[in-house]
Every structure is written in C-alpha cells, then in structure tokens.
Design a protein around this motif. Structure first.
Motif, PDB file in Angstrom:
ATOM      1  N   MET A 177     -26.605 -21.493  -6.358  1.00 43.42           N
ATOM      2  CA  MET A 177     -26.571 -21.310  -7.808  1.00 43.42           C
ATOM      3  C   MET A 177     -26.528 -19.830  -8.178  1.00 43.42           C
ATOM      4  SD  MET A 177     -26.410 -23.298 -10.507  1.00 43.42           S
ATOM      5  CE  MET A 177     -27.333 -24.834 -10.416  1.00 43.42           C
ATOM      6  N   ILE A 178     -27.250 -19.016  -7.428  1.00 48.84           N
ATOM      7  CA  ILE A 178     -27.225 -17.567  -7.679  1.00 48.84           C
ATOM      8  C   ILE A 178     -25.811 -17.020  -7.480  1.00 48.84           C
ATOM      9  CG2 ILE A 178     -28.115 -15.331  -6.898  1.00 48.84           C
ATOM     10  CD1 ILE A 178     -30.684 -16.776  -6.083  1.00 48.84           C
ATOM     11  N   SER A 179     -25.133 -17.492  -6.438  1.00 45.59           N
ATOM     12  CA  SER A 179     -23.774 -17.040  -6.158  1.00 45.59           C
ATOM     13  C   SER A 179     -22.824 -17.416  -7.288  1.00 45.59           C
ATOM     14  CB  SER A 179     -23.288 -17.646  -4.842  1.00 45.59           C
ATOM     15  OG  SER A 179     -24.157 -17.307  -3.776  1.00 45.59           O
ATOM     16  N   ILE A 180     -22.993 -18.612  -7.832  1.00 45.35           N
ATOM     17  CA  ILE A 180     -22.150 -19.057  -8.943  1.00 45.35           C
ATOM     18  C   ILE A 180     -22.377 -18.183 -10.172  1.00 45.35           C
ATOM     19  CG2 ILE A 180     -21.864 -20.922 -10.621  1.00 45.35           C
ATOM     20  CD1 ILE A 180     -22.162 -22.889  -8.306  1.00 45.35           C
ATOM     21  N   VAL A 181     -23.627 -17.869 -10.480  1.00 52.36           N
ATOM     22  CA  VAL A 181     -23.938 -17.057 -11.664  1.00 52.36           C
ATOM     23  C   VAL A 181     -23.376 -15.645 -11.506  1.00 52.36           C
ATOM     24  CG1 VAL A 181     -25.815 -16.019 -12.995  1.00 52.36           C
ATOM     25  CG2 VAL A 181     -25.963 -18.408 -12.288  1.00 52.36           C
ATOM     26  N   ILE A 182     -23.484 -15.069 -10.317  1.00 54.07           N
ATOM     27  CA  ILE A 182     -22.919 -13.729 -10.084  1.00 54.07           C
ATOM     28  C   ILE A 182     -21.410 -13.748 -10.301  1.00 54.07           C
ATOM     29  CG2 ILE A 182     -22.482 -11.976  -8.325  1.00 54.07           C
ATOM     30  CD1 ILE A 182     -25.232 -12.672  -7.144  1.00 54.07           C
ATOM     31  N   MET A 183     -20.739 -14.767  -9.777  1.00 61.66           N
ATOM     32  CA  MET A 183     -19.298 -14.887  -9.937  1.00 61.66           C
ATOM     33  C   MET A 183     -18.915 -15.017 -11.406  1.00 61.66           C
ATOM     34  SD  MET A 183     -16.767 -17.921  -8.709  1.00 61.66           S
ATOM     35  CE  MET A 183     -17.314 -18.867 -10.125  1.00 61.66           C
ATOM     36  N   GLU A 184     -19.605 -15.885 -12.145  1.00 61.49           N
ATOM     37  CA  GLU A 184     -19.280 -16.094 -13.551  1.00 61.49           C
ATOM     38  C   GLU A 184     -19.612 -14.873 -14.400  1.00 61.49           C
ATOM     39  OE1 GLU A 184     -19.634 -20.929 -13.976  1.00 61.49           O
ATOM     40  OE2 GLU A 184     -21.343 -19.693 -14.561  1.00 61.49           O
ATOM     41  N   THR A 185     -20.657 -14.145 -14.032  1.00 62.19           N
ATOM     42  CA  THR A 185     -20.992 -12.920 -14.752  1.00 62.19           C
ATOM     43  C   THR A 185     -19.873 -11.901 -14.614  1.00 62.19           C
ATOM     44  OG1 THR A 185     -23.359 -13.283 -14.447  1.00 62.19           O
ATOM     45  CG2 THR A 185     -22.646 -11.035 -14.954  1.00 62.19           C
ATOM     46  N   THR A 193     -17.334 -24.659 -12.604  1.00 58.30           N
ATOM     47  CA  THR A 193     -17.512 -23.886 -11.381  1.00 58.30           C
ATOM     48  C   THR A 193     -18.282 -24.676 -10.341  1.00 58.30           C
ATOM     49  OG1 THR A 193     -17.581 -21.896 -12.767  1.00 58.30           O
ATOM     50  CG2 THR A 193     -18.267 -21.670 -10.483  1.00 58.30           C
ATOM     51  N   GLN A 194     -19.356 -25.341 -10.772  1.00 66.17           N
ATOM     52  CA  GLN A 194     -20.150 -26.143  -9.843  1.00 66.17           C
ATOM     53  C   GLN A 194     -19.306 -27.251  -9.214  1.00 66.17           C
ATOM     54  OE1 GLN A 194     -21.065 -25.137 -12.826  1.00 66.17           O
ATOM     55  NE2 GLN A 194     -23.136 -24.326 -12.760  1.00 66.17           N
ATOM     56  N   TYR A 195     -18.418 -27.835 -10.008  1.00 60.36           N
ATOM     57  CA  TYR A 195     -17.573 -28.914  -9.503  1.00 60.36           C
ATOM     58  C   TYR A 195     -16.462 -28.392  -8.598  1.00 60.36           C
ATOM     59  CZ  TYR A 195     -14.392 -32.902  -9.473  1.00 60.36           C
ATOM     60  OH  TYR A 195     -13.574 -33.920  -9.079  1.00 60.36           O
ATOM     61  N   ALA A 196     -15.822 -27.304  -9.007  1.00 59.09           N
ATOM     62  CA  ALA A 196     -14.678 -26.796  -8.258  1.00 59.09           C
ATOM     63  C   ALA A 196     -15.091 -26.199  -6.918  1.00 59.09           C
ATOM     64  CB  ALA A 196     -13.939 -25.740  -9.083  1.00 59.09           C
ATOM     65  N   LEU A 197     -16.237 -25.514  -6.876  1.00 53.53           N
ATOM     66  CA  LEU A 197     -16.643 -24.846  -5.646  1.00 53.53           C
ATOM     67  C   LEU A 197     -17.421 -25.761  -4.707  1.00 53.53           C
ATOM     68  CD1 LEU A 197     -17.753 -21.280  -6.825  1.00 53.53           C
ATOM     69  CD2 LEU A 197     -15.681 -21.913  -5.600  1.00 53.53           C
ATOM     70  N   LEU A 198     -18.359 -26.550  -5.269  1.00 55.91           N
ATOM     71  CA  LEU A 198     -19.290 -27.274  -4.405  1.00 55.91           C
ATOM     72  C   LEU A 198     -19.445 -28.751  -4.757  1.00 55.91           C
ATOM     73  CD1 LEU A 198     -22.023 -24.487  -4.403  1.00 55.91           C
ATOM     74  CD2 LEU A 198     -20.617 -25.128  -2.451  1.00 55.91           C
ATOM     75  N   GLU A 199     -18.821 -29.205  -5.850  1.00 59.20           N
ATOM     76  CA  GLU A 199     -18.948 -30.585  -6.318  1.00 59.20           C
ATOM     77  C   GLU A 199     -20.417 -30.996  -6.496  1.00 59.20           C
ATOM     78  OE1 GLU A 199     -16.744 -33.269  -3.878  1.00 59.20           O
ATOM     79  OE2 GLU A 199     -14.817 -32.301  -4.297  1.00 59.20           O
ATOM     80  N   GLY A 200     -21.206 -30.047  -6.951  1.00 60.83           N
ATOM     81  CA  GLY A 200     -22.624 -30.329  -7.193  1.00 60.83           C
ATOM     82  C   GLY A 200     -23.518 -30.116  -5.996  1.00 60.83           C
ATOM     83  N   GLY A 201     -22.970 -29.830  -4.850  1.00 58.92           N
ATOM     84  CA  GLY A 201     -23.763 -29.621  -3.641  1.00 58.92           C
ATOM     85  C   GLY A 201     -24.195 -28.169  -3.509  1.00 58.92           C
TER      86      GLY A 201
END
Length: 306
Positions: free
Chosen positions: A172-180, A246-254
């Motif tokens: 989740m931290i990685s996703i937030v950094i990317m979106e930021t 982003t959660q769906y495209a990168l990890l599908e919730g995992g």
C-alpha cells in the motif's frame, strides 16, 4: 365659481405596470441551464436512485429481479472482507495524507520563492500528471522490481532488497508513493495560483520587519492559502475513499487482500461474483459517507469563504 380637479383620462386608461415575476425575469437563464440539468439528472441522479432501488433486490438478468429487502445489507455486515476493505481504505487515506498531501503545498511554496526558472519548474512538476495510467503502471512495476533501479540503489548502499509490491507491509505504501508522484501536479497548480494571488505588499512588509523565508511562509503564505488547504484536504479524502484502479491494475487487491479497498470490493461483488444487489448496497453506504464528507466540505468552504 368652484373648480374641481380633473384626472386626465390617459392616467385612468393606462393600467399600472407591475414588475415581472421572478421566474420570468430569469427565464432565459433557466432555459440555458436546462440541458445541463437534464444531463445531470440522467447520468447522475437516475443511477443513484436506481442503485438505491436495486440494493433491495436480488438482481438476475435471466429469471428476473426478486425483492429481498434488507438481506443485501445484512450480507455486507456479515462479510469479513468488508471489514478488511474498510480498514485498508482508512489506511490508504491516512497514507495519502501523510505521504502525499503536503507534497504539492511544499512544491508550490518552493516554486513561488524561486527567482529564476519558475516557468520551467511549473512545467516539470506538472508533467507526471499527463502520463497515461497504462504507461505509469508499467514504469513503476519496473522501478519496484526486485532487480529494478530502486532496489539496485538500495543493495548498493548495503541493504537488503525490498519486495515493494509482493510484501504486505510495503504494497500500500508503494501504491501511495506512485500515485503521489503521478497526481500531485494538479493540486500544485491550485496551490500555486493561491500563493501567487497573495498580495506582494504583505511579503514586502514582512521583509521590512526583518522576516526571513521561513517566517514569511509561516506567517504570510500558509495563513493566506488556508482555505485552499482545507478544500483540497477534504477533496483528497473523498477521492482516496473512491479509488481502486491502481490497487486493481497492479495487485488485484493482493497480496492476501492487503490492498483491497472498499471501492475495489464493490467491483468484485458486481463483476466477479455478479452479485449486483449487494454491490448496489455497498455503493449506497459509500454514497451516504461521501455525502456527509461533501456536506462538511461545503459548510467549511462557506464558513471560511473559500
């Protein structure tokens, strides 16, 4: 001989002119607004109304819909994934505020203090926002790869490689950094416009009083853009509570539901489990929560004059 006052016939024949009714006065304005109102009703309020209606039904496109009352809502509160999704969404929103919220404020103030290359800095800061999401996901998958550039730097510094996406602690931290990195440019423009609208006399007065850069920012800039900070704070809460792409495209919730957000759970119910009634019920609950946030935003904006 007595004289009597006579009233001119023209004044008797002419009726008194009354001001037009309020709706007649603004009739053309209403007519110009009508197309937008129709689009707003058809594509926003009709789906919302149907979502509330369908949340009380079991949707079956073959056998027909069956009324189930509050069963869909009961199913929501019995599903353990709902609690996981709510916790992940709150965690995601908190990370967004902690990691990403202050970034556009910082860059807007820093760019406004620049004496040279200010135009170049604005363009450079906004450029990530125009990167298509498909390219963005591929780029950051490569950057986050165990043998990618970021881990290459980490291992050269003598640390172990980090599994940014497969590790629950980092996903989740990685996703937030990317979106930021990708989205802070749009907020930066709003903050930059607010900073540039601050009267220069205030800064000159502060400089005459001996205020340095940090004191000017603390006592002049930040109080002047307080309304924009409050507004974008609430808008970010609303946006992050709805996010799932982003959660769906990168990890599908995992991994192991570590990035399963509330909005992604709605998508799962609707398009994976094809349980449209429960998905509608989840959407109704989200609509109520976001409605409360929208009311708070509206009241705070009016109170602060934003």
């Amino acid at each position: 001989m007595s004289q009597t006052a006579t009233i001119p016939a023209s004044s008797l024949d002419t009726p008194s002119k009354r001001p037009p009714a309020k709706w007649k006065k603004h009739l053309w304005g209403y007519l110009f607004l009508l197309p937008a109102a129709i689009v707003f009703f058809v594509f926003l309020w009709m789906p919302i109304s149907k979502g509330i209606y369908f949340s009380l039904f079991h949707i079956d496109f073959v056998k027909g819909n069956a009324f189930v009352g509050w069963d869909n809502y009961e199913r929501i509160f019995k599903d353990p994934e709902v609690i996981i999704a709510i916790k992940n969404t709150l965690y995601y929103m908190a990370l967004g505020l902690l990691i990403g919220f202050w970034v556009p404020v910082f860059f807007a103030i820093a760019i406004s203090e620049m004496r040279r290359f200010q135009g170049f800095a604005r363009i450079a800061a906004y450029l990530p926002y125009v990167v298509p999401f498909v390219v963005l996901y591929g780029l950051w998958r490569w950057l986050y790869d165990p043998v990618g550039p970021i881990n290459g730097i980490i291992t050269k510094l003598g640390f172990d490689a980090i599994l940014f996406l497969p590790d629950k602690a980092w996903s989740m931290i990685s996703i937030v950094i990317m979106e930021t990195w990708q989205s802070f440019g749009s907020a930066l423009l709003i903050y930059l416009a607010a900073v540039m609208s601050v009267p220069r006399d205030w800064y000159e007065a502060a400089e005459i009083d001996g205020a340095g850069v940090w004191k000017r920012i603390r006592y002049v800039t930040l109080p002047a853009i307080k309304n924009q900070i409050i507004l974008l704070f609430l808008l970010q809460l609303i946006a992050t509570s709805q996010n799932f792409q982003t959660q769906y495209a990168l990890l599908e919730g995992g991994p192991n539901n570590a990035t399963l957000t509330y909005a992604l759970l709605v998508v799962r119910y609707a398009f994976t489990r094809q349980d449209y009634g429960t998905a509608s019920a989840l959407g109704v609950l989200m609509f109520l929560v976001l409605g409360i946030l929208a009311v708070i935003q509206y009241r705070m904006s009016n109170k602060e004059g934003a």
